[in-house]
Structures are given as structure tokens and as C-alpha cells.
Design a protein around this motif. Sequence first.
Motif, PDB file in Angstrom:
ATOM      1  N   CYS A 123      -7.345  -2.531   4.550  1.00 55.20           N
ATOM      2  CA  CYS A 123      -6.071  -3.151   4.139  1.00 55.20           C
ATOM      3  C   CYS A 123      -4.879  -2.220   4.409  1.00 55.20           C
ATOM      4  O   CYS A 123      -4.933  -1.027   4.097  1.00 55.20           O
ATOM      5  CB  CYS A 123      -6.142  -3.483   2.652  1.00 55.20           C
ATOM      6  SG  CYS A 123      -4.639  -4.247   2.018  1.00 55.20           S
ATOM      7  N   ILE A 124      -3.817  -2.798   4.970  1.00 54.60           N
ATOM      8  CA  ILE A 124      -2.592  -2.028   5.227  1.00 54.60           C
ATOM      9  C   ILE A 124      -1.456  -2.479   4.305  1.00 54.60           C
ATOM     10  O   ILE A 124      -0.304  -2.110   4.495  1.00 54.60           O
ATOM     11  CB  ILE A 124      -2.153  -2.151   6.708  1.00 54.60           C
ATOM     12  CG1 ILE A 124      -1.999  -3.636   7.093  1.00 54.60           C
ATOM     13  CG2 ILE A 124      -3.130  -1.433   7.627  1.00 54.60           C
ATOM     14  CD1 ILE A 124      -1.388  -3.868   8.462  1.00 54.60           C
ATOM     15  N   ALA A 125      -1.801  -3.288   3.326  1.00 54.51           N
ATOM     16  CA  ALA A 125      -0.833  -3.736   2.314  1.00 54.51           C
ATOM     17  C   ALA A 125       0.365  -4.467   2.909  1.00 54.51           C
ATOM     18  O   ALA A 125       1.483  -4.335   2.407  1.00 54.51           O
ATOM     19  CB  ALA A 125      -0.383  -2.569   1.440  1.00 54.51           C
ATOM     20  N   CYS A 126       0.126  -5.218   3.964  1.00 53.28           N
ATOM     21  CA  CYS A 126       1.236  -5.987   4.554  1.00 53.28           C
ATOM     22  C   CYS A 126       1.595  -7.204   3.712  1.00 53.28           C
ATOM     23  O   CYS A 126       2.674  -7.747   3.831  1.00 53.28           O
ATOM     24  CB  CYS A 126       0.866  -6.438   5.968  1.00 53.28           C
ATOM     25  SG  CYS A 126      -0.516  -7.601   6.013  1.00 53.28           S
ATOM     26  N   ARG A 127       0.671  -7.646   2.884  1.00 55.16           N
ATOM     27  CA  ARG A 127       0.826  -8.771   1.956  1.00 55.16           C
ATOM     28  C   ARG A 127       1.003 -10.118   2.656  1.00 55.16           C
ATOM     29  O   ARG A 127       1.529 -11.056   2.078  1.00 55.16           O
ATOM     30  CB  ARG A 127       1.973  -8.500   0.960  1.00 55.16           C
ATOM     31  CG  ARG A 127       1.693  -7.303   0.071  1.00 55.16           C
ATOM     32  CD  ARG A 127       2.752  -7.066  -0.925  1.00 55.16           C
ATOM     33  NE  ARG A 127       4.021  -6.800  -0.292  1.00 55.16           N
ATOM     34  CZ  ARG A 127       5.144  -6.548  -0.924  1.00 55.16           C
ATOM     35  NH1 ARG A 127       5.162  -6.531  -2.233  1.00 55.16           N
ATOM     36  NH2 ARG A 127       6.251  -6.316  -0.281  1.00 55.16           N
ATOM     37  N   CYS A 161      -1.378 -11.961   3.108  1.00 57.27           N
ATOM     38  CA  CYS A 161      -2.267 -12.834   2.316  1.00 57.27           C
ATOM     39  C   CYS A 161      -1.511 -13.480   1.168  1.00 57.27           C
ATOM     40  O   CYS A 161      -1.710 -14.667   0.876  1.00 57.27           O
ATOM     41  CB  CYS A 161      -3.454 -12.024   1.802  1.00 57.27           C
ATOM     42  SG  CYS A 161      -3.004 -10.456   1.040  1.00 57.27           S
ATOM     43  N   CYS A 197      -4.631 -12.640   7.494  1.00 54.81           N
ATOM     44  CA  CYS A 197      -4.868 -11.187   7.422  1.00 54.81           C
ATOM     45  C   CYS A 197      -5.020 -10.597   8.829  1.00 54.81           C
ATOM     46  O   CYS A 197      -5.930 -10.975   9.567  1.00 54.81           O
ATOM     47  CB  CYS A 197      -6.118 -10.907   6.583  1.00 54.81           C
ATOM     48  SG  CYS A 197      -6.492  -9.152   6.463  1.00 54.81           S
ATOM     49  N   THR A 228      -5.900  -7.570   9.734  1.00 55.43           N
ATOM     50  CA  THR A 228      -6.814  -6.431   9.888  1.00 55.43           C
ATOM     51  C   THR A 228      -8.268  -6.783   9.588  1.00 55.43           C
ATOM     52  O   THR A 228      -9.116  -5.902   9.548  1.00 55.43           O
ATOM     53  CB  THR A 228      -6.398  -5.296   8.931  1.00 55.43           C
ATOM     54  OG1 THR A 228      -6.480  -5.802   7.588  1.00 55.43           O
ATOM     55  CG2 THR A 228      -4.992  -4.798   9.201  1.00 55.43           C
TER      56      THR A 228
HETATM   57  S1  SF4 Z   1      -3.124  -9.625   4.734  1.00 57.50           S
HETATM   58 FE1  SF4 Z   1      -4.923  -8.319   4.895  1.00 57.50          FE
HETATM   59  S2  SF4 Z   1      -4.099  -6.304   5.461  1.00 57.50           S
HETATM   60 FE2  SF4 Z   1      -2.380  -7.509   4.741  1.00 57.50          FE
HETATM   61  S3  SF4 Z   1      -2.257  -7.014   2.549  1.00 57.50           S
HETATM   62 FE3  SF4 Z   1      -3.512  -8.840   2.693  1.00 57.50          FE
HETATM   63  S4  SF4 Z   1      -5.598  -8.066   2.756  1.00 57.50           S
HETATM   64 FE4  SF4 Z   1      -4.260  -6.329   3.230  1.00 57.50          FE
END
Ligand code: SF4
Length: 262
Positions: A13-17, A19, A152, A154
Motif C-alpha cells: 500500500c502507498i496510501a494513495c486512498r 480505494c 487500487c 498497487t
Molecule cells: S488504493 Fe491501494 S495503494 Fe491506494 S491506499 Fe488503497 S489500498 Fe493502498
Amino acid sequence: MARKAFLIDMSRCIACRSCQVACKQWNKLEPEATVNRGTYENPPQLTPQLYNQIQFIEQDKDNEVRWLFMNQRCMHCGDAGCIKVCPSAGALYHTPEGMVAFNQDKCIECHYCVNGCPFDVPRYDQKKKVTKCHACMDRIANGLAPACVKACPTQTLRFGDRDALIAEAKASGKKIYGEEDLKGLGAVYILEDAPETYQLPAKPAIPASIFLWKDVIKPLGILGFWGAMGAALLHYVTFGPKKLDEFGRRHDDDLNHPEKGA
Ligand code: SF4
Ligand code: SF4
Ligand code: SF4
């Protein structure tokens, strides 16, 4: 149908949010006013308008700052405390894929499911009805990936056959959370550290008070109800119907004035 699950590898996870945003968009969840708390984590927890949330866990490890991320959401428990405690059949239920969905038309606003959940997931909307991640049941029933998984970038989030995903995770030698707990979670995690570091219970369990409610108090209540009904029926058969006086008050001549029946 083979059980489905999310496999969530937090090391990716890169915390791009994305999701969070995809979920809000697909489920038409309202935007919410938030405050700057000096962190990228926003909002700070699940809300009635946020079904999955990225937590930022900042750690001082060996004099170096370490950031871990955690995707918080409904775990879609095999043995779901929310379903167990809910007194309204069908308000929370397992889908054919093994996910835990809800039907607001059947929610009676008792909020018991909040106490039954070991992960503090259920929330209530403006109508005071239960709301949470439902695994995009409208999408998966039509062969589509859940919106958060689709967004997502990643492959932190994946969705598919539970056994196959777990076998794949095990083959990689990574630590898995949720394989066996509560008859297996429908959100299985790959973690880089102990569950407690991610604010997850090491051994999740349904609160014991639920069993007191479900197995003792509720049956006793039902027993008491039918006992009272039986007593009323016996009284009716034995003494006949109660009569109303001129003011509409109910009284029983035979009991209050036994001499009349003599
Ligand atoms: S979309 Fe994927 S990479 Fe980005 S915050 Fe959510 S779980 Fe993490
Ligand atoms: S995480 Fe909580 S709300 Fe989700 S299925 Fe389990 S008990 Fe129910
Ligand atoms: S599965 Fe659907 S409802 Fe659940 S968090 Fe992802 S996008 Fe939201």
C-alpha cells in the motif's frame, strides 16, 4: 459456491486512498467536512459515509520513522458477531459468496450489531440504519471486482477465490491474518508486523455479552412471552372473557367478586 475473500497485502500500500474515493463514488456516499489534524490520514476513522479507510501508523523504530498503512473495513467474518446479535432476521446476512451484507429495510435501529462486532465496524446513517462495506455485492454478483479493488494501483487489494488467494499468500512466506479466526475472515491480510501494531486484535472474538443476550436473555424473554400467552389462554378457557364496565375498564367478576359466581 466457493467462498470469496479480499486479500489485502499492506506491504504494497502507498496510501494513495484511491480505494476510499472509488468506494464513495460507486456507493454514492456523501462528502464530509474534515479538519486538518496535521496528518494525511483523513477522515480519522470509518464513518457512515466511508466504508473503507486508510490508517496511517507512524512509528519510531531504531531512531528512524516508519510509516505503516492499514486498510480498515468490514472483515466479512465467517462467524459474524453482527449477524449473531441482530434480532431482525435478514438485516445483516451472508451473501452466497460468503460476504456480510445488510438490508436497511429490515434494520430496526437497535444498534446491537455495534456491540457484536470485534472490529468496531458498523456505523449508522442519518436514518439511524446500519451501514458498512457490503463487498460491492451488486458488482460481484455481476462478475465485476469490488470498486476499491478495481481502483487500487498497487494490487494491495485483491478479490477472488478465498482458498486460492490464501494458498498464494502462504507460498510467498508472508504473515497472514484472518485465515482461521471467526471461522475465517472474508478480508485476509498480509501484515509486516504484529496485528496489534495495525490496531487489530491478535485473537479476535465475539464479545461474551453477545452470548448472554443471544443464548440466555433472548430465549428467556421468548419463554416468558409464551408463558404469559399460555397463562392468558388458560384463564380465558377457565373463567371466560373479561368484561368491560360502563367506563370501558376491564374487570373479572369471577375473580374480583367470587361470591357472584357462588
Ligand atoms: S488504493 Fe491501494 S495503494 Fe491506494 S491506499 Fe488503497 S489500498 Fe493502498
Ligand atoms: S467485521 Fe464486524 S460488521 Fe463486519 S462481518 Fe465481522 S462482525 Fe460483522
Ligand atoms: S468492497 Fe465496495 S463497499 Fe466495500 S469498501 Fe470496497 S468499494 Fe466500498
